[in-house]
Design a protein around this motif. Structure first.
Motif, PDB file in Angstrom:
ATOM      1  N   UNK A 125       6.073  -2.252  -6.356  1.00  0.00           N
ATOM      2  CA  UNK A 125       5.161  -1.762  -6.885  1.00  0.00           C
ATOM      3  C   UNK A 125       4.366  -1.625  -5.797  1.00  0.00           C
ATOM      4  N   UNK A 126       3.087  -0.876  -5.977  1.00  0.00           N
ATOM      5  CA  UNK A 126       2.112  -0.675  -5.158  1.00  0.00           C
ATOM      6  C   UNK A 126       0.686  -0.207  -5.537  1.00  0.00           C
ATOM      7  N   UNK A 127      -0.268  -0.322  -4.718  1.00  0.00           N
ATOM      8  CA  UNK A 127      -1.573   0.380  -5.157  1.00  0.00           C
ATOM      9  C   UNK A 127      -1.343   1.483  -4.075  1.00  0.00           C
ATOM     10  N   UNK A 128      -1.412   2.598  -4.584  1.00  0.00           N
ATOM     11  CA  UNK A 128      -1.251   3.849  -3.804  1.00  0.00           C
ATOM     12  C   UNK A 128      -2.709   4.448  -3.119  1.00  0.00           C
ATOM     13  N   UNK A 129      -3.490   4.380  -3.846  1.00  0.00           N
ATOM     14  CA  UNK A 129      -4.709   4.499  -3.445  1.00  0.00           C
ATOM     15  C   UNK A 129      -5.931   4.391  -4.552  1.00  0.00           C
ATOM     16  N   UNK A 130      -7.224   4.105  -4.574  1.00  0.00           N
ATOM     17  CA  UNK A 130      -8.098   4.149  -5.311  1.00  0.00           C
ATOM     18  C   UNK A 130      -7.631   3.436  -6.844  1.00  0.00           C
TER      19      UNK A 130
ATOM     20  N   UNK B 286      -4.410  -5.650 -12.829  1.00  0.00           N
ATOM     21  CA  UNK B 286      -3.107  -4.787 -12.812  1.00  0.00           C
ATOM     22  C   UNK B 286      -2.148  -5.191 -12.073  1.00  0.00           C
ATOM     23  N   UNK B 287      -2.808  -5.145 -10.499  1.00  0.00           N
ATOM     24  CA  UNK B 287      -1.836  -5.338  -9.548  1.00  0.00           C
ATOM     25  C   UNK B 287      -0.868  -6.725  -9.820  1.00  0.00           C
ATOM     26  N   UNK B 288      -2.022  -7.740 -10.168  1.00  0.00           N
ATOM     27  CA  UNK B 288      -1.010  -9.106 -10.474  1.00  0.00           C
ATOM     28  C   UNK B 288      -0.022  -8.947 -11.348  1.00  0.00           C
ATOM     29  N   UNK B 289      -0.117  -8.181 -12.382  1.00  0.00           N
ATOM     30  CA  UNK B 289       0.777  -8.109 -13.641  1.00  0.00           C
ATOM     31  C   UNK B 289       2.000  -7.198 -13.325  1.00  0.00           C
ATOM     32  N   UNK B 290       1.813  -6.270 -12.519  1.00  0.00           N
ATOM     33  CA  UNK B 290       2.444  -5.130 -12.361  1.00  0.00           C
ATOM     34  C   UNK B 290       4.109  -5.260 -12.411  1.00  0.00           C
ATOM     35  N   UNK B 291       4.399  -6.459 -11.385  1.00  0.00           N
ATOM     36  CA  UNK B 291       5.717  -6.637 -11.234  1.00  0.00           C
ATOM     37  C   UNK B 291       6.383  -7.592 -12.493  1.00  0.00           C
ATOM     38  N   UNK B 292       5.538  -8.184 -12.879  1.00  0.00           N
ATOM     39  CA  UNK B 292       5.890  -9.072 -14.289  1.00  0.00           C
ATOM     40  C   UNK B 292       6.193  -8.033 -15.270  1.00  0.00           C
ATOM     41  N   UNK B 293       5.822  -6.902 -15.209  1.00  0.00           N
ATOM     42  CA  UNK B 293       5.974  -5.771 -16.399  1.00  0.00           C
ATOM     43  C   UNK B 293       6.989  -4.863 -15.808  1.00  0.00           C
TER      44      UNK B 293
ATOM     45  N   UNK C 217       1.094  -1.285  -0.011  1.00  0.00           N
ATOM     46  CA  UNK C 217      -0.036  -0.095  -0.080  1.00  0.00           C
ATOM     47  C   UNK C 217       1.243   1.164   0.035  1.00  0.00           C
ATOM     48  N   UNK C 218       0.255   2.514   0.134  1.00  0.00           N
ATOM     49  CA  UNK C 218       1.084   3.614  -0.166  1.00  0.00           C
ATOM     50  C   UNK C 218       2.136   3.750   0.947  1.00  0.00           C
ATOM     51  N   UNK C 219       1.582   3.381   2.199  1.00  0.00           N
ATOM     52  CA  UNK C 219       2.550   3.586   3.388  1.00  0.00           C
ATOM     53  C   UNK C 219       3.889   2.674   3.307  1.00  0.00           C
ATOM     54  N   UNK C 220       3.682   1.509   2.835  1.00  0.00           N
ATOM     55  CA  UNK C 220       5.018   0.434   2.570  1.00  0.00           C
ATOM     56  C   UNK C 220       5.607   0.757   1.367  1.00  0.00           C
TER      57      UNK C 220
END
Ligand code: C2E
Ligand code: CA
Ligand code: CA
Length: 587
Positions: free
Chosen positions: A241-246, A227-234, A178-181
């Motif tokens: 990688x993180x989901x910052x918000x929304x 998107x989250x699942x593939x983010x690191x792959x890309x 998340x944003x914090x980490x």
């Protein structure tokens, strides 16, 4: 009962009905024990019950009056504290059966009369040692049990701590940081690799709210997880990688422009693969990280800043942050922090730019334009602060202030008996959303008793594009009150002709600047010519603003354009200057 007390010694209770036997036993152990004496079973039990924790060993004669040895042992066994006390039963050499019976009743050991001091001492010592060991064993067992319980407790704490940690560190929906980490991780990463440049990319899905509205939250969540699942792959295994918000994701990796470009291309390909009847598009703000001690939130803010420059722009999907953006933000912040004081301290001043008759050069009126006379920075032009005030709606206050100042100026002239020329004021498009707009203006001209034909209103054409109906509504009210309304910046918007068809304005204020950039001067001239003709045919007056050259002026005269405003003729000026050139000369 006698007692020789010594706190360090263990305590022995000697129970025998024969005083001589008690004395023998007492003498034998008095150096090592505090000795208590009892003459029979009853007395023994009394003493035991009143000192359950103080007595370590009981020497019990087998043959006793009142309560016999079995009864004493039986009662001791029933009491959990007394049951722990070691008991030696003293028997005669012939009492084998009694020994067996005593054993069954819980006696620990036997001593046979006549007592042999050496054996008695040894036995007592053995018993107590054994008791000590047992005690230690029990204590150990208890400690072990306690320890095991503590371990379970600790592991429970660790587990819930881990769960808590998980909640704190990871995004609940997608399971990525998340944003914090993200902020923690990128700060650490940069500390580890000083002197390595990184990039922080902030991604945002355009119109994600619309997706939620049309397809529902579940679909929206599905997209986010996809998107989250593939983010690191890309982004690459070493990326953070993180989901910052929304619908915002953060990506951080070692800076390499090619890698950034590839990432942006791959992420576009990825979302294009998602099956949905909607065009999924990203915008991305990119911030290059060079400094070693980073402030993660600040970097994200910078990426956001860069991102806002491409938001909604379907041709340009990403932008790198640069220092000008920062400067602009700082300037904006400064403006915002000072605006209220500036208004209170009358730092905003009205400047007047004359409007002229092109043929004669006579002044026919003026436009009121605001200037910020900053105590330290000097004069600040409205191009710097009006856009900021339109964002935070302070423009409503400032407009009203300028309208009132203008009323005061006109009132002052009227009071001096001057033949006053009309002054136009600007109404920000933001003010169209002010429900009190018309009321306020009407009240002001009433308050200063200004004839409405001296107080003209300029509304920019872009207000029509934004909210045509509202503009029409406002315009009708102004017309009822007999105000003249000028359509400002005419020709610079996208729907000038539509506007003309639908909105009954009184004067078109044609901005010469809209011709700037046309490569062929003649095409520009043709367009200008047509606009002027059209406004004549529609019986709408016109004035051309931004006239800077003699050539432009001549051309405007040649196509029958009567009125103009521009640097060629007069620049905006302080009220005093305007009075000097306009009224002192004329009156
Ligand atoms: P605008 O209403 O279109 O005002 C005309 C702008 O063009 C003025 O800039 C004026 O100084 C400038 N100008 C005049 N003649 C020439 C020329 O020959 N060439 C060029 N290039 N420019 C010329 P200014 O005063 O800097 O104002 C800029 C804009 O700020 C105004 O554009 C208007 O949109 C806004 N503004 C100014 N004062 C106010 C105000 O009191 N309220 C509101 N809402 N907006 C204001
Ligand atoms: Ca204007
Ligand atoms: Ca204008």
């Amino acid at each position: 009962m006698e007692k020789e007390t010594d706190l360090l010694k263990k305590t022995m209770l000697v129970v025998d009905d024969q005083e001589i036997n008690r004395d023998i036993m007492g003498d034998l152990f008095k150096n090592d024990f505090t000795i208590l004496y009892a003459g029979d079973g009853e007395e023994a039990l009394e003493i035991l019950k009143s000192n359950p924790n103080d007595i370590d060993i009981v020497i019990l004669d087998l043959i006793m009056p009142k309560k016999n040895v079995y009864a004493v042992l039986d009662e001791m066994n029933k009491d959990s504290e007394l049951a722990k006390i070691a008991v030696i039963v003293v028997t005669g050499s012939e009492d084998i059966d009694s020994e067996v019976a005593s054993l069954e009743f819980g006696a620990t050991y036997f001593l046979t009369k006549p007592i042999k001091p050496y054996i008695a001492k040894l036995r007592v010592k053995n018993i107590l040692e054994k008791q000590e060991i047992n005690k230690l064993k029990t204590e150990n067992a208890m400690l072990e049990k306690q320890h095991a319980e503590e371990q379970i407790y600790l592991s429970l704490i660790t587990q819930s701590k881990n769960e808590y940690q998980y909640l704190v560190e990871y995004d609940q929906l997608t399971g990525i940081y998340n944003h914090h980490s993200f902020c923690n991780a990128i700060t650490q990463e940069k500390k580890k690799n000083k002197n390595t440049d990184y990039v922080l990319i902030r991604l945002d899905i355009e119109k994600f709210k619309v997706i939620n509205d049309i397809f529902g939250y579940d679909k929206g969540n599905e997209i986010l997880c996809y998107i989250a699942n593939h983010l690191k792959e890309i982004a690459g295994e070493d990326a953070i990688v993180a989901r910052l918000e929304a619908d915002n994701f953060g990506v951080y990796f070692k800076h390499d422009e090619k890698r950034v470009n590839k990432f942006l291309k791959d992420i576009t390909d990825l979302i294009n693969k998602f099956e949905i009847d909607f065009e999924l598009v990203f915008s991305a703000g990119i911030c290059v990280v060079k400094e070693n001690n980073i402030n993660a939130d600040l970097l994200i803010d910078r990426a956001v800043l860069a991102q806002t420059t491409v938001k909604g722009n379907y041709l340009k999907r990403s932008c790198y942050y640069n220092d000008d953006m920062r400067k602009k933000i700082l300037e904006e912040q400064e403006i915002v922090s000072q605006m209220n004081t500036a208004l209170q301290e009358h730092q905003f001043k009205v400047f007047l730019q004359p409007k002229c008759d092109l043929a004669t050069g006579n002044i026919i009126g003026a436009e009121a334009l605001v200037r910020w006379m900053h105590p330290e920075k000097g004069m600040i032009s409205p191009g710097k602060f009006i856009p900021v005030f339109e964002k935070n709606a302070f423009i409503m206050k400032l407009d009203e202030y300028i309208w009132e100042e203008t009323c005061i100026i006109i009132r002052n002239w009227l009071d001096q008996g001057i033949k006053v020329l009309p002054i136009s004021v600007n109404i920000s498009r933001v003010n169209l959303y002010n429900p009190d707009l018309c009321k306020t203006i009407v009240a002001l001209v009433k308050k200063y008793n200004i004839p409405t034909d001296l107080f003209e209103l300029e509304i920019t054409e872009s207000a029509y594009t934004e909210n045509g109906n509202k503009l029409l509504e406002v315009l009708n009210v102004f017309h009822e009150e007999k105000f003249t309304v000028l359509m400002d910046d005419f020709g610079s918007g996208y729907s000038s002709l539509n506007m003309l068809k639908n909105i009954p304005v009184d004067v078109l204020k044609i901005d010469l600047n809209f011709l700037a950039g046309t490569d062929e001067l003649n095409r520009g001239k043709t367009i200008m010519n047509s606009i002027v003709k059209m406004s004549d045919n529609l019986e709408i007056k016109n004035i051309v603003e931004g006239v800077e050259t003699k050539e432009q002026a001549d051309f405007l005269i040649s196509i029958g354009c009567a009125h103009a405003q521009g640097y060629l003729i007069y620049k905006p000026m302080p009220v005093l200057d305007f009075e000097n050139i306009c009224y002192k000369k004329a009156n």
